[in-house]
Design a protein around this motif. Structure first.
Motif, PDB file in Angstrom:
ATOM      1  N   LEU A  45     -35.956   4.177  36.057  1.00  0.00           N
ATOM      2  CA  LEU A  45     -37.365   3.755  36.059  1.00  0.00           C
ATOM      3  C   LEU A  45     -38.194   4.987  35.702  1.00  0.00           C
ATOM      4  N   PRO A  46     -38.327   5.255  34.382  1.00  0.00           N
ATOM      5  CA  PRO A  46     -38.998   6.494  33.959  1.00  0.00           C
ATOM      6  C   PRO A  46     -40.398   6.647  34.554  1.00  0.00           C
ATOM      7  N   ASP A  47     -41.112   5.519  34.739  1.00  0.00           N
ATOM      8  CA  ASP A  47     -42.482   5.621  35.251  1.00  0.00           C
ATOM      9  C   ASP A  47     -42.542   6.129  36.691  1.00  0.00           C
ATOM     10  N   GLN A  48     -41.475   5.891  37.457  1.00  0.00           N
ATOM     11  CA  GLN A  48     -41.477   6.292  38.875  1.00  0.00           C
ATOM     12  C   GLN A  48     -40.721   7.600  39.099  1.00  0.00           C
ATOM     13  N   ALA A  49     -40.040   8.104  38.079  1.00  0.00           N
ATOM     14  CA  ALA A  49     -39.206   9.305  38.233  1.00  0.00           C
ATOM     15  C   ALA A  49     -40.086  10.533  38.467  1.00  0.00           C
ATOM     16  N   PRO A  50     -39.569  11.627  39.042  1.00  0.00           N
ATOM     17  CA  PRO A  50     -38.177  11.785  39.480  1.00  0.00           C
ATOM     18  C   PRO A  50     -37.923  11.199  40.878  1.00  0.00           C
ATOM     19  N   PHE A  51     -36.645  10.964  41.154  1.00  0.00           N
ATOM     20  CA  PHE A  51     -36.232  10.419  42.444  1.00  0.00           C
ATOM     21  C   PHE A  51     -35.489  11.490  43.246  1.00  0.00           C
ATOM     22  N   ASP A  52     -35.668  11.437  44.574  1.00  0.00           N
ATOM     23  CA  ASP A  52     -34.923  12.342  45.461  1.00  0.00           C
ATOM     24  C   ASP A  52     -33.475  11.874  45.609  1.00  0.00           C
ATOM     25  N   ARG A  53     -33.298  10.566  45.558  1.00  0.00           N
ATOM     26  CA  ARG A  53     -31.959   9.982  45.726  1.00  0.00           C
ATOM     27  C   ARG A  53     -31.823   8.814  44.757  1.00  0.00           C
ATOM     28  N   ILE A  54     -30.624   8.662  44.170  1.00  0.00           N
ATOM     29  CA  ILE A  54     -30.326   7.501  43.320  1.00  0.00           C
ATOM     30  C   ILE A  54     -28.971   6.954  43.753  1.00  0.00           C
ATOM     31  N   ILE A  55     -28.923   5.642  44.002  1.00  0.00           N
ATOM     32  CA  ILE A  55     -27.659   5.002  44.379  1.00  0.00           C
ATOM     33  C   ILE A  55     -27.394   3.891  43.372  1.00  0.00           C
ATOM     34  N   VAL A  56     -26.192   3.891  42.814  1.00  0.00           N
ATOM     35  CA  VAL A  56     -25.804   2.864  41.855  1.00  0.00           C
ATOM     36  C   VAL A  56     -24.740   2.015  42.532  1.00  0.00           C
ATOM     37  N   THR A  57     -24.955   0.689  42.579  1.00  0.00           N
ATOM     38  CA  THR A  57     -23.995  -0.151  43.296  1.00  0.00           C
ATOM     39  C   THR A  57     -23.227  -1.055  42.331  1.00  0.00           C
ATOM     40  N   ALA A  58     -23.085  -0.601  41.094  1.00  0.00           N
ATOM     41  CA  ALA A  58     -22.202  -1.231  40.109  1.00  0.00           C
ATOM     42  C   ALA A  58     -21.503  -0.079  39.390  1.00  0.00           C
ATOM     43  N   ALA A  59     -20.276  -0.351  38.883  1.00  0.00           N
ATOM     44  CA  ALA A  59     -19.472   0.762  38.354  1.00  0.00           C
ATOM     45  C   ALA A  59     -19.813   1.071  36.903  1.00  0.00           C
ATOM     46  N   ALA A  60     -20.049   2.347  36.630  1.00  0.00           N
ATOM     47  CA  ALA A  60     -20.326   2.811  35.274  1.00  0.00           C
ATOM     48  C   ALA A  60     -19.112   3.603  34.780  1.00  0.00           C
ATOM     49  N   GLU A  61     -18.960   3.700  33.454  1.00  0.00           N
ATOM     50  CA  GLU A  61     -17.850   4.519  32.937  1.00  0.00           C
ATOM     51  C   GLU A  61     -18.105   5.992  33.228  1.00  0.00           C
ATOM     52  N   ASP A  62     -19.369   6.375  33.124  1.00  0.00           N
ATOM     53  CA  ASP A  62     -19.816   7.729  33.475  1.00  0.00           C
ATOM     54  C   ASP A  62     -21.171   7.582  34.143  1.00  0.00           C
ATOM     55  N   PRO A  63     -21.599   8.564  34.924  1.00  0.00           N
ATOM     56  CA  PRO A  63     -22.962   8.482  35.475  1.00  0.00           C
ATOM     57  C   PRO A  63     -23.958   8.393  34.314  1.00  0.00           C
ATOM     58  N   PRO A  64     -24.789   7.321  34.248  1.00  0.00           N
ATOM     59  CA  PRO A  64     -25.693   7.159  33.107  1.00  0.00           C
ATOM     60  C   PRO A  64     -26.654   8.350  32.941  1.00  0.00           C
ATOM     61  N   GLY A  65     -26.754   8.838  31.698  1.00  0.00           N
ATOM     62  CA  GLY A  65     -27.589  10.007  31.389  1.00  0.00           C
ATOM     63  C   GLY A  65     -29.030   9.875  31.853  1.00  0.00           C
ATOM     64  N   PRO A  66     -29.702   8.723  31.601  1.00  0.00           N
ATOM     65  CA  PRO A  66     -31.095   8.603  32.031  1.00  0.00           C
ATOM     66  C   PRO A  66     -31.246   8.750  33.552  1.00  0.00           C
ATOM     67  N   LEU A  67     -30.215   8.314  34.301  1.00  0.00           N
ATOM     68  CA  LEU A  67     -30.314   8.441  35.764  1.00  0.00           C
ATOM     69  C   LEU A  67     -30.176   9.910  36.175  1.00  0.00           C
ATOM     70  N   LEU A  68     -29.267  10.620  35.526  1.00  0.00           N
ATOM     71  CA  LEU A  68     -29.135  12.056  35.824  1.00  0.00           C
ATOM     72  C   LEU A  68     -30.460  12.756  35.535  1.00  0.00           C
ATOM     73  N   ALA A  69     -31.091  12.360  34.430  1.00  0.00           N
ATOM     74  CA  ALA A  69     -32.346  13.009  34.022  1.00  0.00           C
ATOM     75  C   ALA A  69     -33.474  12.708  35.015  1.00  0.00           C
ATOM     76  N   GLN A  70     -33.386  11.558  35.703  1.00  0.00           N
ATOM     77  CA  GLN A  70     -34.465  11.165  36.621  1.00  0.00           C
ATOM     78  C   GLN A  70     -34.216  11.622  38.061  1.00  0.00           C
ATOM     79  N   LEU A  71     -33.159  12.417  38.262  1.00  0.00           N
ATOM     80  CA  LEU A  71     -32.860  12.949  39.594  1.00  0.00           C
ATOM     81  C   LEU A  71     -33.571  14.289  39.770  1.00  0.00           C
ATOM     82  N   ARG A  72     -34.296  14.411  40.864  1.00  0.00           N
ATOM     83  CA  ARG A  72     -35.017  15.658  41.145  1.00  0.00           C
ATOM     84  C   ARG A  72     -34.026  16.801  41.403  1.00  0.00           C
TER      85      ARG A  72
END
Ligand code: SAH
Length: 213
Positions: free
Chosen positions: A138-165
């Motif tokens: 959610l680029p508009d709300q980023a950055p986040f202190d914590r991100i939890i993904v509850t579905a399996a990805a092949e790799d941690p998605p790049g946009p989520l890494l970028a939005q982690l504080r």
């Protein structure tokens, strides 16, 4: 016939025996009734430590896995958290007691609508739920202190890494669908990202795009 109090005690005992030991996490899991998030014929099994089917062919995660992921995420009272994969809303509800603000997204509008109704009924006003492809975060709300993904990805998605504080933590199951996946804890440092492999898990896959319903 098991009373509600006995059922609750057994539920908490099962969590502890599987390694969910942080007092704040146990307290939140005691306060959020999983029975409110499971519908239909499986409702009677809400207090068993197993994943259960929900609408749209998805699943509500096993309570001990929810507890272990929440512990690994270690949300702090002032944190802004993003969850990818609202599903039933159970994990988001627990996080809402442990963090300042929770954003949760799911690719199925129906799941978001139903979870929102439960949040409203429980007056969990610090959760915002959206229908969206969460792999973009959610680029508009980023950055986040914590991100939890509850579905399996092949790799941690790049946009989520970028939005982690910096200093933030992301917990994400990684692996091919239908094979063994690993739960990974990613910590963002000044220098980059540290990865810890926590345990084997099994989640539904992270799927691209919005669902039909
Ligand atoms: N956390 C949930 C369980 C989630 S099951 C609970 O507590 O009940 C995984 C969820 O991830 C499913 O609801 C599925 O629709 C959702 N999902 C899969 N791919 C997604 C994506 N790209 N964006 C958002 N949600 C996704």
């Amino acid at each position: 016939m098991t009373s509600d109090a006995e059922r609750k005690m057994q539920f908490l005992f099962a969590l502890r025996s599987k390694g969910v030991t942080h007092p704040r996490v146990l307290d939140a899991m005691e306060r959020i009734d999983r029975g409110g998030f499971v519908r239909g014929i499986f409702a009677s099994r809400a207090y068993e430590d197993m994943p259960l089917p929900i609408a749209c062919g998805q699943t509500i995660s096993q309570p001990s896995v929810v507890g272990l992921m929440t512990q690994a995420l270690d949300p702090q009272p002032r944190d802004k958290v993003l969850e990818v994969g609202t599903g039933s809303g159970y994990q988001a509800a627990i996080l809402s007691l442990l963090a300042r603000r929770v954003y949760t997204v799911d690719r199925h509008r129906r799941l978001v609508r139903e979870a929102q109704a439960v949040f409203d009924a429980l007056e969990l006003v610090n959760i915002t739920a959206f229908a969206a492809d969460g792999s973009f975060g959610l680029p508009d709300q980023a950055p986040f202190d914590r991100i939890i993904v509850t579905a399996a990805a092949e790799d941690p998605p790049g946009p989520l890494l970028a939005q982690l504080r910096i200093g933030g933590i992301m917990v994400v199951p990684v692996g091919q669908s239908d094979t063994v996946q690993s739960l990974i804890k990613v910590t963002r440092t000044e220098a980059g990202f540290d990865y810890d492999e926590l345990r084997p898990v099994r989640f539904v896959p992270l799927v691209e795009g919005l669902g039909q319903d």
